[in-house]
Design a protein around this motif. Structure first.
Motif, PDB file in Angstrom:
ATOM      1  N   LEU A 151       6.400  24.105  32.922  1.00  0.00           N
ATOM      2  CA  LEU A 151       5.090  24.414  32.360  1.00  0.00           C
ATOM      3  C   LEU A 151       4.572  25.764  32.870  1.00  0.00           C
ATOM      4  O   LEU A 151       4.029  26.565  32.101  1.00  0.00           O
ATOM      5  N   LEU A 152       4.768  26.003  34.151  1.00  0.00           N
ATOM      6  CA  LEU A 152       4.307  27.260  34.730  1.00  0.00           C
ATOM      7  C   LEU A 152       5.022  28.445  34.088  1.00  0.00           C
ATOM      8  O   LEU A 152       4.409  29.480  33.785  1.00  0.00           O
ATOM      9  N   TRP A 153       6.310  28.310  33.865  1.00  0.00           N
ATOM     10  CA  TRP A 153       7.074  29.381  33.217  1.00  0.00           C
ATOM     11  C   TRP A 153       6.593  29.608  31.791  1.00  0.00           C
ATOM     12  O   TRP A 153       6.415  30.747  31.350  1.00  0.00           O
ATOM     13  N   ARG A 154       6.341  28.503  31.047  1.00  0.00           N
ATOM     14  CA  ARG A 154       5.884  28.665  29.671  1.00  0.00           C
ATOM     15  C   ARG A 154       4.497  29.308  29.620  1.00  0.00           C
ATOM     16  O   ARG A 154       4.215  30.113  28.730  1.00  0.00           O
ATOM     17  N   GLY A 205      -3.735  18.786  38.855  1.00  0.00           N
ATOM     18  CA  GLY A 205      -4.655  19.645  39.609  1.00  0.00           C
ATOM     19  C   GLY A 205      -3.951  20.823  40.238  1.00  0.00           C
ATOM     20  O   GLY A 205      -4.516  21.934  40.306  1.00  0.00           O
ATOM     21  N   LEU A 206      -2.719  20.602  40.689  1.00  0.00           N
ATOM     22  CA  LEU A 206      -1.939  21.689  41.278  1.00  0.00           C
ATOM     23  C   LEU A 206      -1.658  22.762  40.237  1.00  0.00           C
ATOM     24  O   LEU A 206      -1.797  23.967  40.506  1.00  0.00           O
ATOM     25  N   LYS A 237      -5.360  29.211  37.696  1.00  0.00           N
ATOM     26  CA  LYS A 237      -6.480  30.036  38.158  1.00  0.00           C
ATOM     27  C   LYS A 237      -5.974  31.232  38.957  1.00  0.00           C
ATOM     28  O   LYS A 237      -6.494  32.341  38.816  1.00  0.00           O
ATOM     29  N   MET A 238      -4.946  31.014  39.803  1.00  0.00           N
ATOM     30  CA  MET A 238      -4.376  32.110  40.581  1.00  0.00           C
ATOM     31  C   MET A 238      -3.757  33.172  39.668  1.00  0.00           C
ATOM     32  O   MET A 238      -3.728  34.354  40.013  1.00  0.00           O
TER      33      MET A 238
END
Length: 342
Positions: free
Chosen positions: A84-87, A107-108, A114-115
């Motif tokens: 998900l982070l990569w997408r 939440g993580l 946000k970062m």
């Protein structure tokens, strides 16, 4: 026809430069990425994610699905986060919408968004629980006023009410004169978890005997349903009936729901009968946009009203006009503002 999902092929949005216009970047890079809890057949995910995504794409605007779950799951597994982070990074989406995905590792991921400078929206439509991730959320969205108030009370964060859009319309039927019938056929549409509400209604009608204003058929995923709920046929199935009926539970969980079942009936030209509740008070007004009952005697009092054809014809017209405010274009206008941070 379902609008094809846009491919996740865009590179991350570069910082704005003097020579690059913001409008051009908005055209190239997705304005919004969606993280839904369920597949498209899941009602809440469809009403609060997929319909908006498809409408934005159909209008030539930028939107991308970041998660395509095969089954409904409100929690994000830790193992899902790298993908998900990569997408999210690859898509360049500036606003990330978590549609009911607030449990487990969600939440993580919100914190990481946000970062990365992304704006985070969280959508809820059930009783709010476990909102420890609220500090990572820029804006909550909920379809009912009471739910918005409760979320803000619990979190101190802003919550915007955006109604669930009506999916099916029959404006021609809603414009027809009302026809008195020897026996009116009402339909109840609901999740199997709410089956007890139908059981209570049927008990009231049985108690009334010949004073009962209608008989009820159930469309649901419950094993005892008269008609099995299916997305492809539900509008046609509902249209076979004269009335839509909605008993309301007195539990806390029911008090946070939206009025989407009432507006569905109204948009399909079925007068709606609802049990007295603050949930429907603004939308279903007795003898104006619908009929309201409190108990078995209140149900019996509806019977003569149903045989008043001029009154019921006017009611059906008023109900359709009320439902227009719940259309997808009206819903999408609110979503566009929320996505843009307006």
């Amino acid at each position: 026809m379902t609008t094809p999902i846009k491919a996740l092929s865009a590179a991350p949005a570069p910082p704005a430069t003097a020579s690059g216009s913001a409008a051009a970047q908005q055209h190239i890079f997705p304005a919004v990425g969606w993280v839904p809890a369920g597949p498209r057949k899941s009602a809440s995910s469809r009403l609060q994610c997929y319909l908006q995504h498809e409408a934005l794409c159909a209008a030539g605007e930028s939107s991308v699905l970041l998660r395509r779950p095969r089954q409904y799951s409100r929690g994000l597994r830790l193992s899902e986060l790298p993908g998900l982070l990569w997408r999210i990074h690859r898509s360049g989406a500036r606003t990330i919408v978590f549609q009911k995905t607030g449990r487990r590792s969600a939440g993580l991921l919100m914190g990481l968004c946000k970062m990365m400078g992304r704006r985070v929206i969280y959508v809820e439509c059930d009783e709010p629980r476990g909102l420890a991730f609220a500090p990572q959320v820029d804006l909550f969205i909920a379809p009912s006023r009471r739910l918005c108030d409760e979320i803000t009370l619990q979190t101190g964060r802003p919550c915007l009410r955006i109604h669930d859009p009506v999916e099916h319309w029959d404006r021609d039927r809603a414009a027809l004169p009302w026809q008195p019938r020897p026996v009116y056929r009402a339909v109840w549409v609901g999740n199997g978890k709410n089956w007890h509400q139908l059981v209570a209604l049927r008990a009231m009608l049985q108690e009334l005997g010949p004073r009962a204003p209608f008989e009820v058929t159930a469309i649901s995923d419950h094993p005892e349903a008269d008609i099995r709920w299916q997305e492809a046929t539900v509008a046609a199935d509902i249209s076979r009936f004269d009335l839509g009926v909605i008993p309301v539970g007195g539990d806390r969980w029911s008090s946070f729901k939206s009025e989407n079942r009432a507006t569905l009936f109204m948009a399909l030209g079925l007068p709606v009968v609802v049990q007295d509740s603050p949930l429907y008070a603004a939308t279903v007004r007795h003898c104006d946009t619908g009929l309201v009952y409190a108990d078995a005697e209140g149900l019996a009092a509806l019977k003569p009203l149903l045989y008043d054809a001029p009154r019921m014809t006017a009611l059906r017209h008023a109900a359709l006009e009320e439902a227009e405010a719940f259309s997808l274009p009206a819903n999408l206008a609110l979503w566009r503002s929320a996505i843009a941070g307006a």
